[in-house]
Write a protein that holds these residues in place. Structure first.
Motif, PDB file in Angstrom:
ATOM      1  N   ARG A 252     -10.688 -23.235   7.153  1.00 54.11           N
ATOM      2  CA  ARG A 252      -9.430 -24.276   6.533  1.00 54.11           C
ATOM      3  C   ARG A 252      -8.144 -23.501   6.165  1.00 54.11           C
ATOM      4  O   ARG A 252      -7.145 -24.013   6.213  1.00 54.11           O
ATOM      5  N   ARG A 259     -12.842 -30.478   9.458  1.00 49.84           N
ATOM      6  CA  ARG A 259     -13.845 -31.082   8.776  1.00 49.84           C
ATOM      7  C   ARG A 259     -15.255 -30.604   9.322  1.00 49.84           C
ATOM      8  O   ARG A 259     -15.363 -30.333  10.691  1.00 49.84           O
ATOM      9  N   ASP A 279     -13.619 -32.019   2.872  1.00 46.65           N
ATOM     10  CA  ASP A 279     -13.682 -31.070   4.218  1.00 46.65           C
ATOM     11  C   ASP A 279     -15.174 -31.314   4.710  1.00 46.65           C
ATOM     12  O   ASP A 279     -15.683 -30.636   5.868  1.00 46.65           O
TER      13      ASP A 279
END
Length: 401
Positions: A252, A259, A279
């Motif tokens: 991320r 995700r 996420d």
């Protein structure tokens, strides 16, 4: 030529998890040339409804409910000095059903799927016996013991010792012991004293797992990393927790919209808890896993404990998805360099980020993975050794001559 008795620890239908896939395709393969009688346990009420479907593939089908609680199995194990894995499948109705089939049917081969079912073999079988161990289950409990604290460390070590002794004793009694990969077979040979140990690899249904097949498509997910599997199975639970905790934050940093989709039935509480994160998606059971694979930017298999060939890896490859797997998950898969193997959080995050950043390279990797599966993992080719073990190949050559 006599009939085959097929004993399974879990009804091999629907083929929606690793053991059921292997069992179902072996059953179909055997049924093409032989009368097969299936006797199997069911541990899911929904599976009791599938007896009619399986009856279309076999000469006879009997499904027996197995509802023994794990605590009961553990207590019986302690009282009888047997592995809990064996006590869990000790069932009087199954014993009587198997005995009756052997007495009333012209059985000349018994195919035993999973070592738990070997307890139903006659003391001195007059039939040919093929024992499909699939994996070295005792090694899994050794690994558990190495990770656990007392008293679980003692319990897992005990299970590994008792189950290992049981596996070796069974291997010496049967005509052939089958394992899903050469790595598993070599591990067992290094521990066993005798026995005819052979490899019978898993395949994949490449017509079903085809990115061009008709399926419900999933869209609007953005960069999606997909893991599939039975989500109350300890190695899967540990894998997705580790990935969510240790790998996703690194990904991320470079791909903030990425995700992680955890796709599979019966998610454990620890897996359900992951869904509170922005996420992570936890789907639970889905009607068709292919849609989630097709939507994956990268399919991930971050298993730290794995045995045999991981069907989740073959399925993602067949769906032409780029795959990043741990060394444990990749072991046994003859991928010819068409998947990325990475261990440790930094290496795995780096491999995934590279594929997310270069979609053209990722798609090319996925396409090469599918080509590899098509060339290497068709079920007919993978199960051909069964024909040799049963003498079918020799009969075919004689007929052709």
């Amino acid at each position: 030529m006599g009939d085959i008795l097929f004993l399974a620890h879990r009804i091999p239908y629907p083929p929606d998890r690793g053991d059921k896939m292997r069992g179902f395709h072996i059953l179909k393969h055997l049924s093409r040339r032989h009368r097969v009688h299936l006797i199997a346990f069911a541990d899911d009420q929904r599976d009791l409804a599938h007896q009619a479907v399986l009856s279309g593939h076999v000469a006879s089908c009997q499904v027996i409910w197995r509802g023994k609680h794990n605590i009961v199995a553990a207590l019986q194990s302690l009282a009888t000095h047997r592995a809990a894995s064996i006590s869990a499948f000790d069932n009087r109705e199954m014993a009587a059903t198997v005995a009756k089939a052997l007495k009333t049917r012209p059985i000349d081969t018994i195919y035993v799927f999973s070592s738990q079912m070997a307890q139903y073999l006659p003391a001195k079988p007059r039939q040919r016996v093929l024992m499909d161990f699939v994996d070295v289950d005792s090694a899994k409990f050794e690994a558990y013991a190495g990770q656990a604290r007392w008293p679980m460390r003692w319990m897992h070590a005990r299970e590994a010792r008792l189950l290992g002794g049981y596996e070796r004793a069974v291997a010496r009694r049967v005509d052939a012991g089958l394992f899903v990969s050469e790595a598993e077979a070599a591990l067992f040979r290094s521990r066993a004293r005798g026995g005819n140990i052979q490899v019978l690899e898993n395949g994949i249904d490449t017509d079903f797992y085809d990115p061009k097949a008709a399926m419900e498509r999933i869209s609007g997910m953005g960069p999606l990393l997909t893991f599939t599997g039975q989500m109350n199975y300890r190695p899967n639970v540990e894998a997705v927790k580790w990935f969510a905790d240790r790998v996703m934050p690194r990904i991320r940093e470079h791909h903030p919209r990425a995700r992680f989709a955890v796709v599979g039935r019966r998610p454990a509480d620890a897996v359900v808890a992951l869904a509170s994160r922005e996420d992570v998606l936890v789907t639970g059971e889905v009607a068709d896993v292919r849609g989630w694979l097709a939507a994956a930017s990268v399919a991930v298999a971050p298993l730290r404990l794995a045995r045999g060939i991981q069907n989740k890896v073959l399925e993602a490859m067949a769906m032409a998805r780029p795959v990043v797997a741990s060394a444990a998950a990749a072991e046994g898969v003859d991928d010819a360099g068409t998947i990325r193997v990475a261990d440790g959080e930094a290496a795995m995050a780096s491999a995934i980020c590279a594929l997310l950043a270069d979609r053209e390279a990722a798609e090319a990797l996925g396409a090469s993975a599918r080509e590899r599966v098509l060339a290497r993992y068709g079920w007919a080719a993978r199960l051909a050794p069964l024909d040799v073990l049963l003498g079918d190949a020799a009969r075919d050559r004689k007929s052709a001559a």
